[in-house]
Design an enzyme around this catalytic site. Structure first.
Site, PDB file in Angstrom:
ATOM      1  N   HIS A 172       0.769  -1.257  -0.043  1.00 43.42           N
ATOM      2  CA  HIS A 172      -0.059  -0.062  -0.130  1.00 43.42           C
ATOM      3  C   HIS A 172       0.924   1.195  -0.049  1.00 43.42           C
ATOM      4  CE1 HIS A 172      -4.132  -1.680   1.888  1.00 43.42           C
ATOM      5  NE2 HIS A 172      -4.095  -1.382   0.737  1.00 43.42           N
ATOM      6  N   CYS A 266      -2.526   2.715   9.054  1.00 41.57           N
ATOM      7  CA  CYS A 266      -3.486   1.698   8.730  1.00 41.57           C
ATOM      8  C   CYS A 266      -4.697   1.706   9.523  1.00 41.57           C
ATOM      9  CB  CYS A 266      -3.066   0.277   8.711  1.00 41.57           C
ATOM     10  SG  CYS A 266      -1.920   0.071   7.354  1.00 41.57           S
TER      11      CYS A 266
END
Length: 273
Positions: A172, A266
């Site tokens: 990511h 996150c």
């Protein structure tokens, strides 16, 4: 340069149901047991750290059977009251997008747009409101389809810069790059393709550059209010680097969440109304 904080609003989801039941990134090990109670305590310390710095934290109710909901950054991406919804790559996480959509559609503050293309929210999108008039940095290569970048640009009305991720360990964008304030970033060059490295160097010549050890410690998976940079306790060297750049590092222990392939960022979605 004096670094000034800006009050932020965040969305978090407690890890009551957090486990590592499947492996969809290189950090997940289904043979290693998660300490659920410790995960909740560490998560709550992160939440209280943010509220203690003056920020507002909304809490999304966790859902049994969705162990990765704690990674709330992946559920959507908001800019100026418009929310571009997520569409997860892996079916194990698909229903998380439904829960995030419900959260935004409950109130009148948001214009929610459902996506056609696969994307994982703030996991692969970062917004810099004071850089070049306001730009979105967008990652692809592992989770988010490049077509989602064009879709996000149309939905949000902001130019989107596509950046190719090439190392599976940094699947990511938020594991390889972070906004330190509204116009400055830090990133690990080795996570990006050569062309994307050139783009980043051109756009951000004064970026704080991280190395692989910083990235592997999830030191780039951080949250910053423009002055306070919240990092996990393992990211000691990264803390020194942001301090040298004029920011104030604040370390929080998140060892359990790392088992699922995530850390501070996150677990925190920014709500930009």
């Amino acid at each position: 340069m004096e670094r000034l904080p800006r009050n932020r609003t965040y969305l978090m989801c407690p890890p009551q149901h957090f486990t590592v039941e499947y492996a969809i990134n290189p950090w997940m090990d289904t043979t290693a047991a998660v300490d659920a109670d410790l995960a909740v305590r560490q998560w709550d310390k992160l939440r209280t750290t943010l509220t203690g710095l003056g920020h507002v934290v909304h809490v999304l109710d966790p859902v049994p059977g969705l162990p990765d909901m704690v990674y709330s950054a992946n559920g959507a991406f908001s800019v100026d009251g418009t929310v571009y919804g997520a569409r997860f790559r892996y079916p194990q996480r698909a229903n998380e997008a439904v829960e995030h959509r419900t959260f935004y559609q409950r109130g009148d503050d948001w214009r929610f747009v459902a996506p056609e293309h696969v994307n994982e929210g703030e996991g692969d999108f970062a917004y810099l409101p004071n850089a070049y008039g306001g730009i979105v940095l967008a990652g692809y290569g592992f989770r988010t389809d490049p077509a989602a970048h064009a879709e996000a640009q149309e939905v949000l009305g902001r130019p989107v810069i596509s950046l190719k991720l090439v190392d599976p360990a940094f699947y990511h964008l938020d594991t390889a790059l972070a906004a330190l304030d509204d116009r400055h970033v830090t990133y690990y060059p080795g996570a990006f393709s050569p062309a994307s490295q050139r783009i980043l160097a051109q756009l951000f010549p004064d970026a704080v550059l991280a190395d692989r050890a910083d990235a592997e410690a999830f030191g780039l998976n951080l949250v910053s209010d423009g002055r306070h940079v919240i990092l996990n306790t393992e990211a000691v060297a990264m803390g020194h680097k942001v301090r040298e750049a004029g920011y104030l590092p604040v370390h929080v222990e998140l060892s359990e969440l790392k088992r699922g392939g995530g850390s501070v960022k996150c677990a925190v979605a920014e709500l930009r109304a």
